[in-house]
Design a protein around this motif. Sequence first.
Motif, PDB file in Angstrom:
ATOM      1  N   ASP A 167     -15.046 -13.527   7.169  1.00 16.34           N
ATOM      2  CA  ASP A 167     -15.185 -12.731   5.952  1.00 16.34           C
ATOM      3  C   ASP A 167     -13.880 -12.049   5.588  1.00 16.34           C
ATOM      4  O   ASP A 167     -13.006 -11.826   6.439  1.00 16.34           O
ATOM      5  N   TRP A 168     -13.805 -11.692   4.324  1.00 10.30           N
ATOM      6  CA  TRP A 168     -12.640 -11.037   3.747  1.00 10.30           C
ATOM      7  C   TRP A 168     -12.242  -9.834   4.601  1.00 10.30           C
ATOM      8  O   TRP A 168     -13.088  -9.002   4.933  1.00 10.30           O
ATOM      9  N   ALA A 169     -10.976  -9.765   4.976  1.00  8.97           N
ATOM     10  CA  ALA A 169     -10.403  -8.664   5.769  1.00  8.97           C
ATOM     11  C   ALA A 169     -11.102  -8.481   7.123  1.00  8.97           C
ATOM     12  O   ALA A 169     -11.002  -7.431   7.741  1.00  8.97           O
ATOM     13  N   ARG A 246      -9.797  -0.488  11.132  1.00 14.25           N
ATOM     14  CA  ARG A 246      -8.723  -1.326  10.617  1.00 14.25           C
ATOM     15  C   ARG A 246      -9.253  -2.336   9.618  1.00 14.25           C
ATOM     16  O   ARG A 246     -10.366  -2.843   9.786  1.00 14.25           O
ATOM     17  N   SER A 247      -8.491  -2.597   8.561  1.00 16.84           N
ATOM     18  CA  SER A 247      -8.862  -3.775   7.768  1.00 16.84           C
ATOM     19  C   SER A 247      -7.867  -4.880   8.055  1.00 16.84           C
ATOM     20  O   SER A 247      -6.654  -4.659   8.103  1.00 16.84           O
ATOM     21  N   GLY A 248      -8.424  -6.068   8.284  1.00 15.97           N
ATOM     22  CA  GLY A 248      -7.600  -7.216   8.682  1.00 15.97           C
ATOM     23  C   GLY A 248      -6.748  -7.724   7.531  1.00 15.97           C
ATOM     24  O   GLY A 248      -6.931  -7.344   6.369  1.00 15.97           O
ATOM     25  N   ILE A 251      -5.653 -10.700   1.133  1.00 10.64           N
ATOM     26  CA  ILE A 251      -5.062 -10.531  -0.205  1.00 10.64           C
ATOM     27  C   ILE A 251      -6.183 -10.041  -1.100  1.00 10.64           C
ATOM     28  O   ILE A 251      -7.313 -10.528  -1.017  1.00 10.64           O
ATOM     29  N   ASP A 252      -5.892  -9.075  -1.958  1.00 12.79           N
ATOM     30  CA  ASP A 252      -6.951  -8.553  -2.821  1.00 12.79           C
ATOM     31  C   ASP A 252      -7.394  -9.607  -3.830  1.00 12.79           C
ATOM     32  O   ASP A 252      -6.600 -10.458  -4.253  1.00 12.79           O
ATOM     33  N   ALA A 253      -8.689  -9.518  -4.187  1.00 14.49           N
ATOM     34  CA  ALA A 253      -9.310 -10.567  -5.011  1.00 14.49           C
ATOM     35  C   ALA A 253      -8.788 -10.553  -6.458  1.00 14.49           C
ATOM     36  O   ALA A 253      -8.149  -9.599  -6.895  1.00 14.49           O
ATOM     37  N   ASN A 257      -3.794  -5.939  -8.840  1.00 15.74           N
ATOM     38  CA  ASN A 257      -2.928  -4.941  -8.211  1.00 15.74           C
ATOM     39  C   ASN A 257      -3.816  -3.877  -7.586  1.00 15.74           C
ATOM     40  O   ASN A 257      -5.028  -3.834  -7.849  1.00 15.74           O
ATOM     41  N   PHE A 258      -3.205  -2.987  -6.825  1.00 13.81           N
ATOM     42  CA  PHE A 258      -4.006  -2.033  -6.043  1.00 13.81           C
ATOM     43  C   PHE A 258      -3.236  -0.732  -5.893  1.00 13.81           C
ATOM     44  O   PHE A 258      -2.026  -0.743  -5.700  1.00 13.81           O
ATOM     45  N   TRP A 259      -3.929   0.411  -6.011  1.00 16.05           N
ATOM     46  CA  TRP A 259      -3.328   1.683  -5.596  1.00 16.05           C
ATOM     47  C   TRP A 259      -4.272   2.415  -4.653  1.00 16.05           C
ATOM     48  O   TRP A 259      -5.478   2.204  -4.718  1.00 16.05           O
ATOM     49  N   GLN A 266      -3.707   9.671   8.274  1.00 14.98           N
ATOM     50  CA  GLN A 266      -2.578   8.728   8.136  1.00 14.98           C
ATOM     51  C   GLN A 266      -3.030   7.291   8.345  1.00 14.98           C
ATOM     52  O   GLN A 266      -3.779   7.000   9.289  1.00 14.98           O
ATOM     53  N   LYS A 267      -2.533   6.408   7.499  1.00 10.93           N
ATOM     54  CA  LYS A 267      -2.806   4.978   7.640  1.00 10.93           C
ATOM     55  C   LYS A 267      -1.484   4.258   7.822  1.00 10.93           C
ATOM     56  O   LYS A 267      -0.520   4.561   7.108  1.00 10.93           O
ATOM     57  N   GLU A 268      -1.472   3.280   8.709  1.00 10.05           N
ATOM     58  CA  GLU A 268      -0.301   2.421   8.813  1.00 10.05           C
ATOM     59  C   GLU A 268      -0.535   1.182   7.944  1.00 10.05           C
ATOM     60  O   GLU A 268      -1.474   0.419   8.189  1.00 10.05           O
ATOM     61  N   TRP A 269       0.326   1.026   6.963  1.00  9.59           N
ATOM     62  CA  TRP A 269       0.223  -0.130   6.057  1.00  9.59           C
ATOM     63  C   TRP A 269       1.241  -1.189   6.462  1.00  9.59           C
ATOM     64  O   TRP A 269       2.430  -0.888   6.611  1.00  9.59           O
ATOM     65  N   THR A 270       0.788  -2.429   6.634  1.00 15.39           N
ATOM     66  CA  THR A 270       1.698  -3.560   6.835  1.00 15.39           C
ATOM     67  C   THR A 270       1.501  -4.487   5.653  1.00 15.39           C
ATOM     68  O   THR A 270       0.372  -4.923   5.378  1.00 15.39           O
TER      69      THR A 270
HETATM   70  O1  AKG Z   1      -7.309   1.189   3.697  1.00 15.10           O
HETATM   71  C1  AKG Z   1      -7.652   0.053   3.992  1.00 15.10           C
HETATM   72  O2  AKG Z   1      -8.306  -0.194   4.997  1.00 15.10           O
HETATM   73  C2  AKG Z   1      -7.213  -1.112   3.139  1.00 15.10           C
HETATM   74  C3  AKG Z   1      -7.861  -1.188   1.822  1.00 15.10           C
HETATM   75  C4  AKG Z   1      -7.554  -2.459   1.114  1.00 15.10           C
HETATM   76  O3  AKG Z   1      -6.583  -3.119   1.390  1.00 15.10           O
HETATM   77  C5  AKG Z   1      -8.447  -2.953   0.059  1.00 15.10           C
HETATM   78  O4  AKG Z   1      -9.428  -2.278  -0.306  1.00 15.10           O
HETATM   79  O5  AKG Z   1      -8.197  -4.044  -0.452  1.00 15.10           O
END
Ligand code: AKG
Length: 423
Positions: A167-169, A246-248, A251-253, A257-259, A266-270
């Motif tokens: 599944d997604w992520a 964690r979200s795996g 790519i967003d659907a 774009n995304f904000w 705190q989140k670590e973004w890769t």
């Molecule tokens: O904060 C997160 O776990 C990631 C959220 C994300 O990438 C999303 O909703 O597409």
Amino acid sequence: MRKRIAELEEEIAASSRKPSLTDLLGLLGSFQFLCGDLTEAKLSYTRAVSLEEKALGGGLGGRKFAAALARVTRQIEADQTVASVRPSSEVFSEEPLVLQNIERRDGTKLGYIEFMSEYADKGVPVILTGLFEAGMFVRGAWSFDRLQEELGNKLIVPRRRVEDSPDWAHLEDSQQTSLSEFLEKISASSCEDYIFDWNLPGNAPDLVDELRIPKFFSGDLLQHLPEGSLYREAWPSLFIGPKGSRSGLHIDAFGSNFWMAMLQGQKEWTIFNREDASLLGPSYQISLDPTFAAERDLAHAPTGTSEPRKHALWRARGWRSLLSAGEVTRLCQGSPHAVNNVTATLAISANYIDTSNLERALEELDLIAAEDPRAVCVLEHLSRFRGGKHDHEHEKQLFASWSEFKRSQSKKSRNGPLGSTTD
Ligand SMILES: O=C(O)CCC(=O)C(=O)O
Ligand SMILES: [Fe+2]
């Protein structure tokens, strides 16, 4: 693979009629794809699609195999890219994975046009500071206590990370719970569930009314759609994650774009460069939104920037930074990303379409519309904005109030496509 076979079995069981040649070709394509015979799968799907097109005479919906053909085509292209950069001697390269920091900019000083040309058009992520202090939340940023008070008795189905999930992520549904109960569990650190992308306009309209949308995102073309259209009321959405959730890699659907605005923790973004998505080993077997072979390595080495590359897939270029409370990040369509909650976190986010990703989103929506009639209307409306330029109008105000964001855009849509308005 089992999941896909089960789906195919269901499809066959649900079909009371004799399969047509188109259906048989589609089915053959699916099995060839599952067996890794990609060239043959592409041929079968191509034949199914051309029969479908003949039968439909050019309609947008009801094209069952268009997305399947796109999936197998993307798979062939991605596999060719990986094969061309992966001589076997490099498979266990010790070169470190080097990721850049995501650039931070003061959101109160950055101009809209510079934001679009330096970040949106180039596919470069950015972290915007200063927006909370400037009043992004009319009554001040939301806290866990505030959410408990306002929304404690709401029932929510959180998500849970499943390592091998197709599944997604890599997120699947967990047990339903009340928000109150969930918040208690995460403060006691006894929880692996993650409240992920929970719709706020529908569930918490009063809270959303306190939100002001930064100029960088207020040109959301989804707000031009008729009220209630697919995607229009889906965001902003809420994320509450315990430490370590964690979200795996995903790519967003729909080429969106995304904000994300970080309220607590705190989140670590890769984030990987969108041109390098193929190097991360995408699989399009289940969906147009791929899962990635590189996810496994990333999940087991989520922090630091100097772990050895597990294989040549790590040639992908990217960024990694901590996003802290009070900051807002913005991500371009197509960039693979994974997120690790370093502490318990509270955040809101939205997916959106503006002039920077409209063309890409229309391509994806065309494939989604082939199967989902709700997307046909989205596609038809948004196609009218083709060729629009980045709108200087957005320089004027740092924020749009929630009602301006929802209302002004629908008013504009009655005036016709972007670029034809004189304001
Ligand atoms: O904060 C997160 O776990 C990631 C959220 C994300 O990438 C999303 O909703 O597409
Ligand atoms: Fe995402």
